[in-house]
Design a protein around this motif. Structure first.
Motif, PDB file in Angstrom:
ATOM      1  N   CYS A  95      50.242  40.257  53.490  1.00 13.27           N
ATOM      2  CA  CYS A  95      50.576  41.767  54.318  1.00 13.27           C
ATOM      3  C   CYS A  95      51.196  42.488  53.164  1.00 13.27           C
ATOM      4  N   LEU A  96      50.589  43.584  52.633  1.00 10.58           N
ATOM      5  CA  LEU A  96      51.065  44.389  51.399  1.00 10.58           C
ATOM      6  C   LEU A  96      51.170  45.814  51.864  1.00 10.58           C
ATOM      7  N   ASP A 126      51.224  41.824  40.984  1.00  9.13           N
ATOM      8  CA  ASP A 126      51.902  40.819  40.751  1.00  9.13           C
ATOM      9  C   ASP A 126      51.933  39.747  41.691  1.00  9.13           C
ATOM     10  N   VAL A 127      52.119  40.266  43.230  1.00  7.92           N
ATOM     11  CA  VAL A 127      52.172  39.321  44.237  1.00  7.92           C
ATOM     12  C   VAL A 127      50.826  38.687  44.447  1.00  7.92           C
ATOM     13  N   GLN A 128      49.815  39.694  44.161  1.00  7.40           N
ATOM     14  CA  GLN A 128      48.416  39.207  44.479  1.00  7.40           C
ATOM     15  C   GLN A 128      47.928  38.044  43.261  1.00  7.40           C
ATOM     16  N   VAL A 136      43.051  31.144  47.389  1.00  9.60           N
ATOM     17  CA  VAL A 136      42.254  32.333  47.732  1.00  9.60           C
ATOM     18  C   VAL A 136      43.150  33.181  48.373  1.00  9.60           C
ATOM     19  N   CYS A 137      43.291  34.512  47.866  1.00  8.88           N
ATOM     20  CA  CYS A 137      44.109  35.704  48.702  1.00  8.88           C
ATOM     21  C   CYS A 137      43.428  36.408  49.561  1.00  8.88           C
ATOM     22  N   VAL A 138      43.871  36.760  50.634  1.00 12.22           N
ATOM     23  CA  VAL A 138      43.209  37.636  51.394  1.00 12.22           C
ATOM     24  C   VAL A 138      44.024  38.954  51.915  1.00 12.22           C
ATOM     25  N   GLU A 139      43.816  40.030  51.585  1.00  8.69           N
ATOM     26  CA  GLU A 139      44.904  41.018  52.111  1.00  8.69           C
ATOM     27  C   GLU A 139      44.619  41.545  53.310  1.00  8.69           C
TER      28      GLU A 139
END
Ligand code: NAP
Length: 269
Positions: A134-135, A147-149, A157-160
């Motif tokens: 959660c950004l 940077d965080v991603q 795997v990243c999911v926003e």
């Protein structure tokens, strides 16, 4: 402030995140990693990977821009309140604590810096995690966001996600490894029933999931088509798949995720 990443609380998840980042060393060249945890012995494997040990959260905050908080959810508020006097607008606090909201994180930090909420799952321990991020904090700069991603993309795997989707994400992906291990256990049991040793059966089933998961991730072929390609008409596989359909496997899985989501919502209230 240098773009170092620090972690407070290096147990299962914090340790896995820091070890994963340390192993991806080249990516983080010039960044540096630091960590503090309650039981010093837990830092030893991280030190071997090049992570700098710190005596306290305050020491982490003095040298690290990004601070991952990986203590138990009930410990998060106290740890952040102790850290708050050392936080500046340059810092970004990234919490992996299940169920601790953005509002609670901001309050515990005294509004001193941007906060990010992250929901990892256990395959993070082997560098194959799925991370919900959660950004939404308006204090998060575009650079910090990138940077965080990048940090979590290095670990899987990243999911926003908007915060409102965190419970659904937890019910499907956070809890997901439990569903997968339950299915694996059933197949391992079937292998033993057919006379394979438990060890052989487990090794074969783990490889079966790994290979099938890679195919599902890499190919655009629809899943029902991938399934049907294994099922020769009149053959052995279709007999097994028919048994799964009669038992309603798809419906069972949907029900499992909906039950977890309902329980998650109940726990939030
Ligand atoms: N494990 C998972 O699969 C998973 C999945 C999703 C989210 N999470 C989240 O990740 C967080 C950590 O969970 P975990 O399973 O990794 O727990 P854990 O193994 O108990 O790790 C927590 C660590 O924090 C340390 N700690 C406690 N208080 C501290 C303090 N004041 N200062 C510094 N370190 C302190 C503990 O020290 P000691 O070693 O002395 O106890 C422990 O090493 C939780 O918030 C959880 O919701 C975990």
């Amino acid at each position: 402030m240098e773009k170092r990443i620090g972690c407070i609380g290096c147990g299962n998840m914090g340790g896995a995140i820091m070890a994963g980042l340390a192993r991806r060393g080249a990516l983080w060249e010039g960044w540096g990693l630091a960590a503090a945890t309650r039981t010093a012995a837990r830092l030893e494997p991280l030190i071997e990977l090049g992570v700098r040990p710190c005596q306290s959260g305050a020491e982490v905050a003095k040298s690290c821009r990004y601070i991952v908080i990986a203590v138990k959810p009930y410990q998060t508020d106290a740890v952040l309140r102790e850290l708050a006097p050392y936080l500046t607008p340059d810092h970004v606090v990234v919490s992996v604590a299940a169920g601790v909201s953005m509002a609670a994180l901001r309050e515990s930090c005294g509004g001193a810096c941007a906060v990010v909420r992250c929901m990892p799952n256990t395959p993070a321990k082997v560098g194959k995690g799925v991370f919900g991020l959660c950004l939404e904090d308006p204090a998060l700069t575009p650079e910090a966001r990138d940077d965080v991603q990048a940090m979590f993309a290095a670990l899987g795997v990243c999911v926003e996600l908007p915060e409102s989707r965190f419970t659904a994400f937890s019910a499907l992906i956070g809890a997901g490894p439990a569903y997968v291990f339950a299915m694996m256990q059933g197949l391992v049991q079937a292998g033993a029933t057919l006379g394979f040793t438990w060890a052989q059966s487990r090794e074969m089933v783990a490889a079966l999931f790994e290979g099938s998961a890679l195919m599902a991730a890499r190919e655009n072929t629809p899943l029902p088509q991938l399934r049907d390609e294994v099922c020769s008409p009149g053959g052995l596989t279709i007999a097994g798949v028919n048994a799964l359909d009669r038992a309603g496997l798809n419906g069972l899985l949907v029900d499992a995720v909906l039950a977890a989501d309902a329980r998650g919502r109940e726990m939030e209230r």
